[in-house]
Design a protein around this motif. Sequence first.
Motif, PDB file in Angstrom:
ATOM      1  N   ILE A 236       2.362 -12.606 -31.605  1.00  0.00           N
ATOM      2  CA  ILE A 236       1.541 -12.766 -32.789  1.00  0.00           C
ATOM      3  C   ILE A 236       0.791 -14.024 -32.714  1.00  0.00           C
ATOM      4  O   ILE A 236      -0.488 -14.177 -33.085  1.00  0.00           O
ATOM      5  CB  ILE A 236       2.554 -12.792 -33.902  1.00  0.00           C
ATOM      6  N   ARG A 237       1.422 -15.308 -32.012  1.00  0.00           N
ATOM      7  CA  ARG A 237       0.617 -16.533 -32.166  1.00  0.00           C
ATOM      8  C   ARG A 237      -0.239 -16.497 -31.116  1.00  0.00           C
ATOM      9  O   ARG A 237      -1.408 -17.096 -31.373  1.00  0.00           O
ATOM     10  CB  ARG A 237       1.778 -17.777 -31.783  1.00  0.00           C
ATOM     11  N   ALA A 238      -0.301 -15.880 -30.111  1.00  0.00           N
ATOM     12  CA  ALA A 238      -1.365 -15.381 -28.914  1.00  0.00           C
ATOM     13  C   ALA A 238      -2.505 -14.997 -29.312  1.00  0.00           C
ATOM     14  O   ALA A 238      -3.741 -15.328 -29.198  1.00  0.00           O
ATOM     15  CB  ALA A 238      -0.707 -14.934 -27.577  1.00  0.00           C
ATOM     16  N   GLU A 239      -2.309 -13.851 -30.273  1.00  0.00           N
ATOM     17  CA  GLU A 239      -3.251 -13.141 -30.887  1.00  0.00           C
ATOM     18  C   GLU A 239      -4.079 -13.880 -31.888  1.00  0.00           C
ATOM     19  O   GLU A 239      -5.256 -13.738 -31.782  1.00  0.00           O
ATOM     20  CB  GLU A 239      -2.795 -11.796 -31.598  1.00  0.00           C
ATOM     21  N   ALA A 240      -3.322 -14.764 -32.644  1.00  0.00           N
ATOM     22  CA  ALA A 240      -4.026 -15.595 -33.577  1.00  0.00           C
ATOM     23  C   ALA A 240      -4.946 -16.552 -32.841  1.00  0.00           C
ATOM     24  O   ALA A 240      -5.984 -16.744 -33.207  1.00  0.00           O
ATOM     25  CB  ALA A 240      -3.103 -16.265 -34.490  1.00  0.00           C
ATOM     26  N   ARG A 241      -4.539 -17.213 -31.818  1.00  0.00           N
ATOM     27  CA  ARG A 241      -5.293 -18.279 -30.794  1.00  0.00           C
ATOM     28  C   ARG A 241      -6.360 -17.479 -30.351  1.00  0.00           C
ATOM     29  O   ARG A 241      -7.478 -18.055 -30.169  1.00  0.00           O
ATOM     30  CB  ARG A 241      -4.289 -18.593 -29.954  1.00  0.00           C
TER      31      ARG A 241
END
Length: 155
Positions: free
Chosen positions: A24-29
């Motif tokens: 989820i964090r990688a997609e947000a980045r």
Amino acid sequence: TADQPSSNGTPLTAAQKAMEQRKIRAEARARTANATTIQSFIRSKLTAIRAREEQRAIYDKRMSDLIALAGILKKSAMHQNQQNKGTGGVEDYIPPPATASIMTVQFLFFACPSVLRKKYPEGQITIEHINSLVLEVQDMPRWAKLIRYILCPGV
């Protein structure tokens, strides 16, 4: 929590939950990086458009001043010729080489821009030159004045 079921109905382990959070964090980045890239591209294009418009305005003012100066000098030379009862023709004003150079470079700046390309994800910037002169309709009168008053006066 580990109590939440996965897509197949079994509860998630702590490792699976951590992996999902990382995803989820990688997609947000990635979304943030993409948005930044788009914003940067748009800002650079808008800045370039404004810079070219400002240079067109400065060029137009300089050209107007140069044409006015040429007219004043021509009238003055004609008046002086008439007073001296001269029969010689009046020469056209030929701008100094520095003026011709500056005006030509300024014209080329807004009429023939270079294209910067940034390669992602390497981050390399390359300059691609336009190989042919393609003028916008708005620049055609400027081109004609450049030739007539700067590059080939008197022709």
